[in-house]
Design a protein around this motif. Structure first.
Motif, PDB file in Angstrom:
ATOM      1  N   ARG A   9       0.850  -1.178   0.000  1.00 57.11           N
ATOM      2  CA  ARG A   9       0.000   0.000   0.000  1.00 57.11           C
ATOM      3  C   ARG A   9       0.891   1.234   0.000  1.00 57.11           C
ATOM      4  NH1 ARG A   9      -4.887  -0.316  -1.603  1.00 57.11           N
ATOM      5  NH2 ARG A   9      -5.877   1.023  -0.022  1.00 57.11           N
ATOM      6  N   ALA A  10       0.522   2.213  -0.802  1.00 61.08           N
ATOM      7  CA  ALA A  10       1.323   3.431  -0.903  1.00 61.08           C
ATOM      8  C   ALA A  10       0.449   4.603  -1.311  1.00 61.08           C
ATOM      9  CB  ALA A  10       2.452   3.248  -1.916  1.00 61.08           C
ATOM     10  N   VAL A  27       6.114  -3.708  -4.827  1.00 58.14           N
ATOM     11  CA  VAL A  27       7.205  -3.403  -3.905  1.00 58.14           C
ATOM     12  C   VAL A  27       8.454  -3.115  -4.736  1.00 58.14           C
ATOM     13  CG1 VAL A  27       8.723  -4.322  -2.104  1.00 58.14           C
ATOM     14  CG2 VAL A  27       6.264  -4.807  -2.044  1.00 58.14           C
ATOM     15  N   PRO A  28       9.119  -1.975  -4.516  1.00 60.23           N
ATOM     16  CA  PRO A  28      10.303  -1.650  -5.326  1.00 60.23           C
ATOM     17  C   PRO A  28      11.472  -2.573  -4.998  1.00 60.23           C
ATOM     18  CG  PRO A  28      10.056  -0.062  -3.552  1.00 60.23           C
ATOM     19  CD  PRO A  28       8.826  -0.933  -3.516  1.00 60.23           C
ATOM     20  N   ALA A  29      12.316  -2.797  -5.977  1.00 58.55           N
ATOM     21  CA  ALA A  29      13.512  -3.629  -5.774  1.00 58.55           C
ATOM     22  C   ALA A  29      14.723  -2.721  -5.585  1.00 58.55           C
ATOM     23  CB  ALA A  29      13.724  -4.537  -6.982  1.00 58.55           C
ATOM     24  N   GLU A  38      11.431  -1.634   5.232  1.00 60.88           N
ATOM     25  CA  GLU A  38      10.040  -1.760   5.657  1.00 60.88           C
ATOM     26  C   GLU A  38       9.756  -0.597   6.597  1.00 60.88           C
ATOM     27  OE1 GLU A  38       6.897  -4.942   7.680  1.00 60.88           O
ATOM     28  OE2 GLU A  38       9.041  -5.441   7.541  1.00 60.88           O
ATOM     29  N   VAL A  39       8.881   0.291   6.181  1.00 63.31           N
ATOM     30  CA  VAL A  39       8.661   1.543   6.896  1.00 63.31           C
ATOM     31  C   VAL A  39       7.891   1.295   8.193  1.00 63.31           C
ATOM     32  CG1 VAL A  39       7.610   3.841   6.776  1.00 63.31           C
ATOM     33  CG2 VAL A  39       8.690   2.843   4.736  1.00 63.31           C
ATOM     34  N   GLN A 128       4.373   1.181   2.561  1.00 66.43           N
ATOM     35  CA  GLN A 128       4.832   0.095   3.432  1.00 66.43           C
ATOM     36  C   GLN A 128       6.317  -0.192   3.260  1.00 66.43           C
ATOM     37  OE1 GLN A 128       1.594  -2.631   2.126  1.00 66.43           O
ATOM     38  NE2 GLN A 128       1.148  -2.895   4.305  1.00 66.43           N
ATOM     39  N   TYR A 129       6.847   0.127   2.091  1.00 63.42           N
ATOM     40  CA  TYR A 129       8.273  -0.070   1.827  1.00 63.42           C
ATOM     41  C   TYR A 129       8.810   1.127   1.054  1.00 63.42           C
ATOM     42  CZ  TYR A 129       7.573  -5.041   2.971  1.00 63.42           C
ATOM     43  OH  TYR A 129       7.270  -6.217   3.602  1.00 63.42           O
TER      44      TYR A 129
END
Length: 351
Positions: A9-10, A27-29, A38-39, A128-129
């Motif tokens: 989620r962003a 999710v970004p690499a 992981e925020v 989330q990341y």
């Protein structure tokens, strides 16, 4: 072991329409020299509001994730990353050097001429990341909470840079702070920590003025007080301020802070707006030998210094977190900061 999540989620802001949504994205690499974080928490800052209302433009992307103050744990390592491990508690820097300008090419990354700002030039941490350069990470001691760690990356580090680096505030010098919200509150605390005296806080909000007194200011004034400058001079033995910090950045606060300076005093601009500023008549400005210094951000090493100060009890951030909202309730946090309801210092987002 690395993160196995494929979506997250962003918040995604369309910089053309200035509208955003909370949605699912990949999710970004992490690339070479980068880590995936992981925020845990991410702050809502007035500069975020400036991007949302179009005062400050994005630095490239048409759609971007905001949030430049973050804490979290390393969830994956990119190629070539050494000295970090999965699960490390970290704060990412709120910007990264371009690595292409003349300063970067000669190794002076801290003086980059085209600094890329997190959440303006590349995706931030209202998600989330988030991905960050390993070279810009700061390790967070176990006894520093993730909530307090999150605000270090701007709400505390930017004031630290303003006090220590730009103003070069010294023990025994007097200091004034215009606007004691998220940034100004910490300027007051840090000015006291380096030994400034007296410290004068100026704010429209009675609650903010009282908080400033509780956290180390010696005098708190309403900017509408017609006797403000004379009261500042009285508090400083008739001299005026050695250093003034404008944490608001509008013409009214700039002019008042400049007037309250003593001969040779330094005015540091920290807050930003679209207002045009003036130094007045050149003859008066030159005769007073006053100095005006613009300030932005901090050095990566400053975050580590601040983390130690919090860890060892020298810096108290117990009043720095005014509210925590879920990512899905981001609009609520933005509304609260924009309205100033409850005199917030910093509102955090928890993804």
């Amino acid at each position: 072991m690395t993160s196995t999540a494929t979506t997250m989620r962003a918040q995604r802001l369309d910089t053309t329409t200035l509208t955003f949504e909370i949605t699912d994205v990949p999710v970004p690499a992490p690339g070479p020299g980068q880590v995936l974080i992981e925020v845990a928490f991410s702050g809502i800052c007035h500069s975020d509001l400036s991007l949302l209302d179009g005062t400050f433009p994005a630095m490239g992307p048409e759609v971007i994730t905001q949030g430049h103050e973050a804490s979290g744990v390393i969830a994956a390592l990119g190629p070539g990353v050494e000295g970090w491990a999965l699960g490390d508690r970290v704060v990412p820097a709120a910007g990264r050097p371009c690595r292409q300008c003349p300063m970067c090419r000669r190794g002076e990354l801290g003086r980059c001429l085209a600094l890329q700002l997190m959440a303006f030039a590349y995706d931030g941490a209202w998600a989330q990341y988030t991905v960050a350069d390993a070279q810009g990470l700061t390790r967070i001691p176990d006894n520093v909470s993730m909530e307090h760690a999150a605000v270090l990356a701007d709400a505390v580090a930017t004031p630290y840079g303003a006090v220590v680096h730009t103003a070069e505030l010294r023990v025994g010098e007097s200091a004034g702070v215009w606007g004691v919200g998220g940034v100004g509150t910490h300027i007051v605390q840090l000015a006291r920590l380096v030994g400034a005296t007296p410290i004068v806080a100026v704010d429209l909000d009675p609650a903010a003025r009282q908080r400033a007194l509780d956290l180390g200011a010696d005098l708190a004034l309403d900017p509408h007080d017609a006797q403000l400058v004379s009261k500042v001079r009285e508090a400083t033995g008739g001299i005026g301020l050695d250093a003034a910090f404008d944490a608001v950045g509008i013409k009214a606060t700039f002019d008042q802070a400049l007037e309250a300076l003593g001969n040779g005093g330094r005015l540091v601009g920290v807050g930003m707006s679209a207002d045009e500023l003036s130094l007045g008549m050149s003859v008066l400005f030159n005769l007073s030998r006053k100095q005006v210094r613009g300030h932005l951000g901090y050095e990566v090493t400053d975050v580590g210094v601040l983390a130690r100060l919090v860890s060892t009890g020298r810096l108290d951030l117990s009043r720095s977190i005014s509210q925590v909202v879920a990512l899905e309730d981001l609009e609520e946090g933005i509304r609260t900061l924009r309205s100033g309801e409850g005199s917030p210092v910093r509102i955090l987002v928890q993804p």
